[in-house]
Write a protein that holds these residues in place. Structure first.
Motif, PDB file in Angstrom:
ATOM      1  N   PRO A 184      42.222  56.963 112.160  1.00  0.00           N
ATOM      2  CA  PRO A 184      43.714  57.449 112.542  1.00  0.00           C
ATOM      3  C   PRO A 184      43.637  58.476 113.397  1.00  0.00           C
ATOM      4  O   PRO A 184      42.950  59.444 113.248  1.00  0.00           O
ATOM      5  N   PRO A 220      48.655  55.013 116.334  1.00  0.00           N
ATOM      6  CA  PRO A 220      47.470  54.249 117.013  1.00  0.00           C
ATOM      7  C   PRO A 220      48.101  53.204 118.011  1.00  0.00           C
ATOM      8  O   PRO A 220      48.203  51.839 117.832  1.00  0.00           O
ATOM      9  N   GLU A 227      45.905  50.442 119.622  1.00  0.00           N
ATOM     10  CA  GLU A 227      45.481  49.406 118.743  1.00  0.00           C
ATOM     11  C   GLU A 227      46.688  48.249 118.750  1.00  0.00           C
ATOM     12  O   GLU A 227      46.612  47.091 118.323  1.00  0.00           O
TER      13      GLU A 227
END
Length: 440
Positions: free
Chosen positions: A47, A10, A13
């Motif tokens: 995810p 990720p 993020e």
């Protein structure tokens, strides 16, 4: 534009947290409260590769919270999430958070400017830091004796020691087969530059048995043509790309049995009595027995690197198909007999809390740390950690607890497990009679 990418991780993020910190813990406040938006489940991104067994677990607060009542009585007021205590000890080191900086090895990302930026920020935070394998065989122990230029290994240690607050953190240096040939631990233990850390109990050595990205293999990276010739005497250097400027450099994995692990730990404790003793295992099917063996031999900490872990180079088939996921490793270890450290795709508070509830004492930041400092070399890791710490406090408080070491498997629900039987009805209070029909 950054040149660092983390496919399947990720990254977006993590970069957002490195830029803005704790604000990323919550949905965007734009439009909230003026009729512009409502929030509910499903708003967070899934995810990238789908949830693994650890991510599938739900964190489940109880209704009745006796520990919250204990905290209320202790404080003389209603407790809040800010009363959660995150500090403690990790592998023999005092730390303000149940976090540490995972090992970066001798790759370009792990031993250059990004590693130094991560080192400096981890030190300011007081977090323990692990330095990965093959730093000395690849970069040397000293650079140009007397010219004032330190090697990659000594530079990271010096920057950390100059920055970390007194009494917090610590540096742990891995040793693999090639490191042992270079006598890395002997050099460091007697080096004047590490004396302050060593004598204050903030130097440690980690026996590296394996790693999550490539269980059963040694370290691998890609090197240029000139470097390949220089390293060929210490490593296996092979032409697998058909490119004279790109060569595969392979380290040996080492050979271990239960007795060899015991003897290695005995050697470490006897020869380096002031250093903390850590062991890092790859996610093997016998991880429970391996961890128990290390603790019985006196290890200060056992690190388990789930198959999701890894910042370096590995064959695709290993990245996708080899090794146990972190959640299964923790299940097979069960109740730890000592400090258990967990790594593998840790970047936010939910996964960290699940790992802590399954027995980990602390969790490591690897790829997330490198991505964060790539986004902001000055403060990216600090902001990422600030966001993670806020989530930890919110989650632990929601469970009615105020120390991370009080987390346990009862705080988690596995949706794939057999449903629990419905509890029997609570008995009526003594002396109270139910009305006819049994309903109040």
């Amino acid at each position: 534009m950054s040149s660092l990418h983390a496919d399947g991780f990720p990254e977006r993020e993590v970069r957002a947290r490195a830029r803005t910190g704790t604000g990323e813990v919550f949905p965007s406040p734009d439009g909230y409260g003026d009729g512009g938006g409502l929030y509910g489940a499903g708003g967070s991104p899934a995810p990238a590769q789908g949830p693994d067994a650890l991510d599938r677990l739900r964190i489940v607060p109880p209704v009745f919270m006796p520990r919250r009542l204990e905290k209320l009585i202790d404080l003389g007021r209603e407790p809040s999430y800010e009363d959660v205590e995150l500090g403690g000890t990790t592998g023999g080191f005092t730390t303000p958070l149940p976090l540490y900086l995972s090992a970066f090895g001798s790759t370009r990302a792990g031993s250059g400017d990004l590693a130094l930026a991560a080192t400096r920020q981890a030190a300011r935070l007081g977090l323990p830091m692990v330095i990965g394998e093959n730093m000395v065989p690849v970069h040397g122990y000293r650079r140009g004796e007397g010219d004032g230029v330190r090697s990659a290994l000594l530079e990271r240690i010096a920057v950390y020691a100059e920055t970390v607050p007194d009494g917090l953190g610590g540096v742990v240096v891995q040793q693999s087969t090639e490191d042992a040939d270079s006598e890395v631990w002997n050099l460091l233990y007697s080096d004047p530059g590490t004396r302050a850390l060593r004598d204050s109990g903030r130097l440690g050595f980690e026996l590296k048995v394996g790693q999550g990205a490539k269980p059963g293999l040694g370290g691998m990276t890609v090197v240029g043509g000139g470097e390949a010739g220089r390293l060929a005497g210490q490593f296996a250097v092979r032409d697998v790309f058909g490119d004279p400027d790109r060569w595969l450099r392979c380290a040996t994995p080492g050979t271990f049995t239960e007795e060899i692990v015991r003897q290695q730990l005995r050697f470490m404790r006897n020869n380096f009595p002031l250093a903390r003793t850590w062991v890092k295992f790859h996610p093997g099917r016998d991880i429970g027995r391996a961890a128990a063996t290390a603790w019985a031999a006196g290890a200060d900490a056992v690190t388990v690197d789930g198959a999701e872990g890894g910042t370096g180079w590995a064959p695709r088939v290993f990245l996708d198909q080899v090794g146990l996921p972190l959640g299964e490793c923790l299940r097979r270890i069960g109740t730890p007999a000592g400090d258990l450290l967990a790594t593998g795709r840790i970047w936010e508070g939910g996964r960290a809390v699940r790992a802590l509830a399954l027995g980990a004492r602390a969790v490591g930041l690897g790829r997330a740390a490198l991505v964060a400092v790539d986004e902001d070399p000055g403060h990216g890791l600090e902001r990422l950690v600030d966001a993670l710490a806020l989530e930890l406090r919110l989650l632990v408080s929601a469970l009615g607890k105020y120390r991370t070491e009080d987390l346990d498997p009862a705080d988690l629900w596995d949706p794939t497990a057999a449903p629990e039987p419905a509890p029997a009805p609570a008995p009526a209070p003594s002396g109270a009679a139910l009305p006819a029909g049994g309903r109040p």
